[in-house]
Design a protein around this motif. Structure first.
Motif, PDB file in Angstrom:
ATOM      1  N   HIS A 108     -12.597  -8.297  10.114  1.00 57.42           N
ATOM      2  CA  HIS A 108     -11.739  -9.126   9.284  1.00 57.42           C
ATOM      3  C   HIS A 108     -10.519  -8.335   8.806  1.00 57.42           C
ATOM      4  N   PRO A 109      -9.544  -9.004   8.156  1.00 57.75           N
ATOM      5  CA  PRO A 109      -8.372  -8.269   7.647  1.00 57.75           C
ATOM      6  C   PRO A 109      -8.750  -7.256   6.569  1.00 57.75           C
ATOM      7  N   ALA A 110      -8.005  -6.150   6.540  1.00 60.27           N
ATOM      8  CA  ALA A 110      -8.238  -5.153   5.491  1.00 60.27           C
ATOM      9  C   ALA A 110      -7.801  -5.707   4.136  1.00 60.27           C
ATOM     10  N   PHE A 111      -6.605  -6.304   4.075  1.00 57.21           N
ATOM     11  CA  PHE A 111      -6.082  -6.896   2.842  1.00 57.21           C
ATOM     12  C   PHE A 111      -5.735  -8.355   3.103  1.00 57.21           C
ATOM     13  N   VAL A 112      -6.091  -9.210   2.149  1.00 54.13           N
ATOM     14  CA  VAL A 112      -5.780 -10.638   2.233  1.00 54.13           C
ATOM     15  C   VAL A 112      -4.963 -11.024   1.005  1.00 54.13           C
ATOM     16  N   LEU A 113      -3.793 -11.609   1.233  1.00 54.05           N
ATOM     17  CA  LEU A 113      -2.955 -12.085   0.136  1.00 54.05           C
ATOM     18  C   LEU A 113      -3.332 -13.520  -0.193  1.00 54.05           C
ATOM     19  N   ALA A 114      -3.578 -13.785  -1.472  1.00 56.58           N
ATOM     20  CA  ALA A 114      -3.953 -15.136  -1.890  1.00 56.58           C
ATOM     21  C   ALA A 114      -2.792 -16.107  -1.646  1.00 56.58           C
ATOM     22  N   SER A 115      -3.129 -17.398  -1.562  1.00 54.15           N
ATOM     23  CA  SER A 115      -2.118 -18.402  -1.219  1.00 54.15           C
ATOM     24  C   SER A 115      -1.028 -18.525  -2.282  1.00 54.15           C
ATOM     25  N   HIS A 116      -1.358 -18.204  -3.537  1.00 52.44           N
ATOM     26  CA  HIS A 116      -0.366 -18.330  -4.610  1.00 52.44           C
ATOM     27  C   HIS A 116       0.432 -17.047  -4.833  1.00 52.44           C
ATOM     28  N   THR A 117       0.141 -15.985  -4.087  1.00 52.88           N
ATOM     29  CA  THR A 117       0.865 -14.722  -4.250  1.00 52.88           C
ATOM     30  C   THR A 117       2.297 -14.877  -3.743  1.00 52.88           C
ATOM     31  N   LYS A 118       3.255 -14.417  -4.558  1.00 52.15           N
ATOM     32  CA  LYS A 118       4.665 -14.570  -4.209  1.00 52.15           C
ATOM     33  C   LYS A 118       5.201 -13.371  -3.445  1.00 52.15           C
ATOM     34  N   ILE A 119       4.840 -12.164  -3.879  1.00 55.78           N
ATOM     35  CA  ILE A 119       5.359 -10.975  -3.196  1.00 55.78           C
ATOM     36  C   ILE A 119       4.411  -9.806  -3.393  1.00 55.78           C
ATOM     37  N   VAL A 120       4.095  -9.112  -2.315  1.00 52.09           N
ATOM     38  CA  VAL A 120       3.312  -7.881  -2.349  1.00 52.09           C
ATOM     39  C   VAL A 120       4.013  -6.874  -1.450  1.00 52.09           C
ATOM     40  N   GLN A 121       4.185  -5.657  -1.943  1.00 55.22           N
ATOM     41  CA  GLN A 121       4.783  -4.598  -1.126  1.00 55.22           C
ATOM     42  C   GLN A 121       3.820  -3.429  -1.018  1.00 55.22           C
ATOM     43  N   PHE A 122       3.661  -2.932   0.207  1.00 63.29           N
ATOM     44  CA  PHE A 122       2.912  -1.709   0.467  1.00 63.29           C
ATOM     45  C   PHE A 122       3.920  -0.603   0.762  1.00 63.29           C
ATOM     46  N   ASP A 123       3.690   0.566   0.157  1.00 63.16           N
ATOM     47  CA  ASP A 123       4.624   1.679   0.302  1.00 63.16           C
ATOM     48  C   ASP A 123       3.855   2.955   0.641  1.00 63.16           C
ATOM     49  N   SER A 124       4.178   3.538   1.801  1.00 67.33           N
ATOM     50  CA  SER A 124       3.679   4.872   2.197  1.00 67.33           C
ATOM     51  C   SER A 124       2.168   4.927   2.366  1.00 67.33           C
ATOM     52  N   VAL A 125       1.561   3.883   2.935  1.00 68.73           N
ATOM     53  CA  VAL A 125       0.141   3.891   3.262  1.00 68.73           C
ATOM     54  C   VAL A 125      -0.015   3.745   4.770  1.00 68.73           C
ATOM     55  N   SER A 126      -1.230   4.013   5.259  1.00 72.57           N
ATOM     56  CA  SER A 126      -1.529   3.891   6.688  1.00 72.57           C
ATOM     57  C   SER A 126      -2.765   3.030   6.881  1.00 72.57           C
ATOM     58  N   PHE A 127      -2.784   2.301   8.015  1.00 68.01           N
ATOM     59  CA  PHE A 127      -3.923   1.475   8.392  1.00 68.01           C
ATOM     60  C   PHE A 127      -4.450   1.962   9.737  1.00 68.01           C
ATOM     61  N   GLN A 128      -5.763   2.080   9.848  1.00 72.86           N
ATOM     62  CA  GLN A 128      -6.375   2.669  11.035  1.00 72.86           C
ATOM     63  C   GLN A 128      -7.466   1.762  11.594  1.00 72.86           C
ATOM     64  N   SER A 129      -7.310   1.331  12.873  1.00 76.28           N
ATOM     65  CA  SER A 129      -8.372   0.700  13.673  1.00 76.28           C
ATOM     66  C   SER A 129      -8.848  -0.645  13.121  1.00 76.28           C
ATOM     67  N   PHE A 130      -7.934  -1.485  12.677  1.00 72.03           N
ATOM     68  CA  PHE A 130      -8.299  -2.821  12.221  1.00 72.03           C
ATOM     69  C   PHE A 130      -7.954  -3.848  13.301  1.00 72.03           C
ATOM     70  N   ASN A 131      -8.762  -4.911  13.384  1.00 72.32           N
ATOM     71  CA  ASN A 131      -8.365  -6.067  14.173  1.00 72.32           C
ATOM     72  C   ASN A 131      -7.122  -6.701  13.548  1.00 72.32           C
ATOM     73  N   VAL A 132      -7.165  -6.889  12.226  1.00 71.19           N
ATOM     74  CA  VAL A 132      -6.018  -7.371  11.453  1.00 71.19           C
ATOM     75  C   VAL A 132      -5.893  -6.475  10.227  1.00 71.19           C
ATOM     76  N   ALA A 133      -4.734  -5.860  10.027  1.00 72.44           N
ATOM     77  CA  ALA A 133      -4.559  -4.971   8.880  1.00 72.44           C
ATOM     78  C   ALA A 133      -4.262  -5.759   7.600  1.00 72.44           C
ATOM     79  N   ILE A 134      -3.262  -6.654   7.652  1.00 71.77           N
ATOM     80  CA  ILE A 134      -2.856  -7.416   6.481  1.00 71.77           C
ATOM     81  C   ILE A 134      -2.702  -8.877   6.869  1.00 71.77           C
TER      82      ILE A 134
END
Length: 477
Positions: A400-426
């Motif tokens: 499954h996704p590593a991070f899931v943004l809720a339907s009411h979320t307006k803005i999310v920013q990721f800064d200087s992180v890494s994702f490894q070996s996911f089918n879906v990262a975000i």
């Protein structure tokens, strides 16, 4: 004010008003010590108001301090920045007001110090007679000094000494940048912290400060002496000093005292044919030896029998594996996964963070952070920034996704992180996601963006040019 913290501010000899402010007190629950120095800039009254706003917002944010400390500190800075920015646009005379600030929170129970810094106020650590500068001046001259291009005396006399690059109030928000310097340091018994405005460090050198802090005087005495030293050099600016001391006793391990009548152990002597052990008695030596030949034969037979049984089981197991062309599925795969402690901690800090900034430090989250259940971001807006190396890695078999943004979320920013070996990262929606210096390694779908359209409506439009771009080096602005 308790004996382990002291703060003092002075107008100096050349200014008519004091634009500095400070905090020197314990948290309401008594666990933490809060130390802060704020230096206002921007005119006769503007700097003083900016410093006052920052002090008030920081105290409000730290009133119920708990959990991860550094995200709370950066959140306090962000809220103070927003408040100052609003005030700049309300009162015309205050349109250029801002302030620089250094904030430290000490947890004496764990001998740790957490800090956040913006501008050219300073944080020093004094330990065993040495004074170490922890913070970095966010100015051109400060950069030259910290990098060794200017000596301390050259920096103190540089014409652009007081030109700063970063401060609270310089821009509408400090969410999308690297403005805030943060960190964590051991704060051991006997250590002292010095927080000060540039009214001290612009005219008093490090050697004089170190000599003043040496000698075991009270914090009040040291603070007053530093103020006097700055005024004796002309008192060109407002001078503010906050001191914190870890007044717990140092751990000293005493050497073990030797026994007065202890005799050295005599070496054991092995002679001729016999070897004596300490528990052998003379009667045992004279007793006739028993024959163990029969027992040895019986033991040998048992060993041979056990080996034969093991060999038979091994052969039968091998035949069974060869005949089983469709191996059984791992029954554990159907068991619901349980989150590991780092996942639980991550979800908790996201849910409980009250500000818009969440700083994930690699001292609190050891990489890689294994993800076995999707992390839900249900906030209206959130800026997640890594301090150090933060890598999220898929658990074995996690689809499954590593991070899931809720339907009411307006803005999310990721800064200087890494994702490894996911089918879906975000997994996001409606372009509610922003990325800065994010890396995806072996991720089949880095970002899955969905659009929610109302039913029974005619939809028109299309996809614009992608807003993401790839760079070979990290983005700095």
């Amino acid at each position: 004010m308790s004996d382990n913290i002291f703060g003092i501010t002075d107008t100096g000899r050349q200014r008519k008003n004091n634009e500095d402010a400070f905090i020197a007190e314990q948290s309401p629950d008594g666990r933490y010590i809060i130390a802060c120095v704020i230096d206002g800039v921007g005119g006769y009254t503007g700097g003083e108001i900016a410093a006052s706003i920052a002090r008030e917002m920081i105290l409000q944010r730290l009133v119920n301090l708990s959990g991860e400390v550094i995200p709370v500190l950066t959140g306090a800075f962000a809220e103070a920045n927003e408040k100052i920015w609003e005030e700049r646009h309300v009162v015309k005379e205050h349109s250029k007001m801002a302030c620089v600030v250094t904030l430290a929170v000490v947890d004496l129970s764990s001998n740790q110090c957490y800090y956040a810094h913006l501008g050219d106020t300073r944080l020093y650590l004094f330990r065993d007679g040495s004074l170490v500068k922890i913070s970095h001046d966010q100015s051109f001259v400060g950069f030259l000094e910290d990098s060794g291009r200017l000596s301390e005396s050259e920096a103190m006399n540089h014409p652009k000494r007081n030109e700063i690059d970063k401060a609270l109030g310089f821009q509408v928000n400090i969410i999308n940048g690297d403005e805030i310097e943060t960190g964590q340091s051991p704060f051991l018994p006997g250590d002292m912290l010095l927080l000060c405005s540039d009214g001290l460090t612009d005219v008093v050198n490090k050697a004089t400060i170190t000599a003043t802090m040496t000698g075991g005087s009270s914090l009040k005495t040291i603070g007053n002496k530093l103020i006097d030293a700055a005024n004796n050099e002309g008192g060109k600016d407002n001078i503010t000093v906050v001191l914190v001391k870890n007044d717990k006793e140092k751990q000293q391990h005493a050497a073990t005292k030797p026994l007065e009548n202890a005799q050295p152990e005599k070496p054991k002597i092995i002679t001729g044919q016999r070897r004596h052990t300490p528990t052998t008695s003379a009667i045992a030596e004279r007793a006739p030896r028993k024959s163990y030949k029969g027992w040895a034969i019986l033991l040998l037979v048992l060993v041979i029998g056990l080996a034969a049984v093991c060999l038979w089981q091994y052969v039968n197991y091998g035949n069974k594996q060869e005949n089983d062309v469709s191996p059984k599925k791992d029954s554990v795969a159907n068991v619901p996964r349980q989150r590991n402690p780092q996942e639980i901690k991550l979800q908790k800090v996201i849910d409980q963070n009250k500000g818009k900034i969440l700083v994930l430090s690699d001292t609190a989250f050891k990489s890689p952070v294994i993800i076995s259940q999707s992390i839900l971001i249900g906030r209206d807006s959130l800026y997640i920034k890594a301090k150090g190396n933060i890598t999220f890695q898929s658990d074995t078999g996690f689809k499954h996704p590593a991070f899931v943004l809720a339907s009411h979320t307006k803005i999310v920013q990721f800064d200087s992180v890494s994702f490894q070996s996911f089918n879906v990262a975000i997994s996001g929606h409606d372009q509610a996601l922003q990325l800065k210096n994010v890396r995806f390694r072996d991720c089949k779908i880095p970002v899955l963006n969905t659009y929610a359209f109302p039913g029974k409506k005619y939809i028109s439009g299309g996809f614009n040019t992608p807003a993401f771009r790839a760079d070979s080096i990290p983005k700095t602005k």
